[in-house]
Every structure is written in structure tokens, then in C-alpha cells.
Write a protein that holds these residues in place. Structure first.
Motif, PDB file in Angstrom:
ATOM      1  N   GLN A  11      -6.299  15.104  -6.194  1.00 12.05           N
ATOM      2  CA  GLN A  11      -5.142  14.827  -7.038  1.00 12.05           C
ATOM      3  C   GLN A  11      -3.829  15.048  -6.265  1.00 12.05           C
ATOM      4  N   MET A  12      -3.774  16.117  -5.506  1.00 12.58           N
ATOM      5  CA  MET A  12      -2.554  16.396  -4.745  1.00 12.58           C
ATOM      6  C   MET A  12      -2.345  15.357  -3.646  1.00 12.58           C
ATOM      7  N   SER A  13      -3.418  14.944  -2.980  1.00 16.73           N
ATOM      8  CA  SER A  13      -3.248  13.918  -1.944  1.00 16.73           C
ATOM      9  C   SER A  13      -2.808  12.604  -2.568  1.00 16.73           C
ATOM     10  N   MET A  14      -3.256  12.297  -3.789  1.00 13.60           N
ATOM     11  CA  MET A  14      -2.785  11.095  -4.488  1.00 13.60           C
ATOM     12  C   MET A  14      -1.307  11.242  -4.851  1.00 13.60           C
ATOM     13  N   LEU A  15      -0.913  12.424  -5.305  1.00 13.84           N
ATOM     14  CA  LEU A  15       0.501  12.666  -5.612  1.00 13.84           C
ATOM     15  C   LEU A  15       1.359  12.460  -4.371  1.00 13.84           C
ATOM     16  N   PHE A  16       0.947  13.041  -3.246  1.00 12.31           N
ATOM     17  CA  PHE A  16       1.699  12.891  -1.998  1.00 12.31           C
ATOM     18  C   PHE A  16       1.767  11.417  -1.587  1.00 12.31           C
TER      19      PHE A  16
END
Length: 190
Positions: A11-16
Motif C-alpha cells: 500500500q505504501m509503495s502504491m502511495l509513493f
């Protein structure tokens, strides 16, 4: 790494990645307005309008981009446990001071301090481009630039068929440069 931290990495890599896409779009729009302004008065007027609207908050936005980039890199190494390679460290060395310098520039309303960061941004962006290229073409990597324990050719994140960590760093450097260049020459000093 805890189960919660491990489950949040996608999820965080998608946000970034999404933040990087937004940065890419803003940079492309700025380039179109700037280049188009050279040939079309309407685009020149649109570019001037955007610059005037953006100018009061440009340094604060540049600082937010630098802070987000720094916190994102720390998340990836300290929470996601992605081991940074030499080139990742060099990009961090270029990005981290921007957080402090751009905060000072924003507080003091100083275009000069902000513009003084452009060489550091250019160095970081150049390293990001090189790192991105050797991720795509590992045969370009020289033995001297990579550590076998943390090779520069490892692709930890690959989103939207073009974004990896160095690509995201490049997006941050480019957006910061655009925001700094949007600050007018007659900015009030406090």
C-alpha cells in the motif's frame, strides 16, 4: 519486520508511486506551459497565471515534497527493510539537506536560498537517472559503483510499468526544481 509493517509495504509503495505520478504530471504541465509560452501568447498567459497562483506557496510545497521524499526513503529502508544501495545513499545525501534548506527558504521567503539548492537538486536528479538506467540495463553498472551486498540493480518497487525507487526520487527532484523556479524574482524577504 512486524506483520502490520509487512502488510503495509504494497500500500505504501502504491502511495509513493501515485505521488510520483502526480509529480510527473505537474512537471509535464509546467514544461508544456513554459515551452508553449515561447510560441503561443495564450500559453504564455496561462503559464504566468499558474505561476502567480502558485508563487505564494511554492517554497512550502517544495519543502513538503522534500520532506515526503525523505520520509518515504526512511520508510522503505527502516520499515520495509529495503537495503539502500550506494546510489540510493547518494540520492539521499542530495535530498535530505533540501528538507532543512527549503524550510529555511520558506520561513524567510527567500528565493535566493531556494535557488541555491538547484545544483544539489541537479546532482540528485542526475544520480537518479543513472540509477534508473542501471536498474533497467544492469550491464551498464560498473563494479565500482555497486556493492555486492546491496546491488544497485535490484528493483524493489516497479509500479505502472515505469516507476521504481530511483524514478520516484527523480520525480521528487524534478517537482522541487519546478516549484523553486515558479518563485518570482521579486519575492519579499522577511
Amino acid at each position: 519486520m512486524s506483520l502490520i509493517a509487512a502488510s503495509s509495504v504494497p500500500q505504501m509503495s502504491m502511495l509513493f508511486a501515485l505521488l510520483s505520478v502526480v509529480a510527473n504530471v505537474i512537471v509535464l504541465v509546467a514544461l508544456v506551459l513554459w515551452l508553449g509560452g515561447k510560441v503561443s501568447e495564450k500559453l504564455a498567459d496561462a503559464g504566468t497565471s499558474v505561476q502567480h497562483a502558485l508563487a505564494p506557496s511554492a517554497l512550502w510545497l517544495a519543502w513538503i515534497v522534500a520532506l515526503t521524499s525523505m520520509l518515504g526513503s526512511l520508510y522503505l529502508s527502516e520499515v520495509a527493510n529495503f537495503v539502500p544501495c550506494k546510489l540510493c545513499w547518494y540520492q539521499r545525501i542530495a535530498m535530505y539537506p533540501l528538507v532543512v534548506l527549503l524550510l529555511v527558504a520558506a520561513i524567510k521567503h527567500s528565493r535566493e536560498i531556494a535557488r541555491a539548492t538547484l545544483p544539489l537538486i541537479a546532482i540528485g536528479a542526475t544520480i537518479s537517472v543513472y540509477h534508473y538506467l542501471i536498474e533497467r540495463f544492469p550491464s551498464m553498472a560498473s563494479g565500482a559503483s555497486c556493492d555486492p551486498a546491496a546491488p544497485c540493480t535490484v528493483v524493489w518497487i516497479w509500479r505502472f510499468h515505469y516507476l521504481s525507487i530511483p524514478g520516484m526520487a527523480l520525480s521528487g527532484f524534478a517537482l522541487i526544481a519546478v516549484l523553486i523556479l515558479a518563485v518570482p524574482a521579486r519575492m519579499k524577504e522577511s
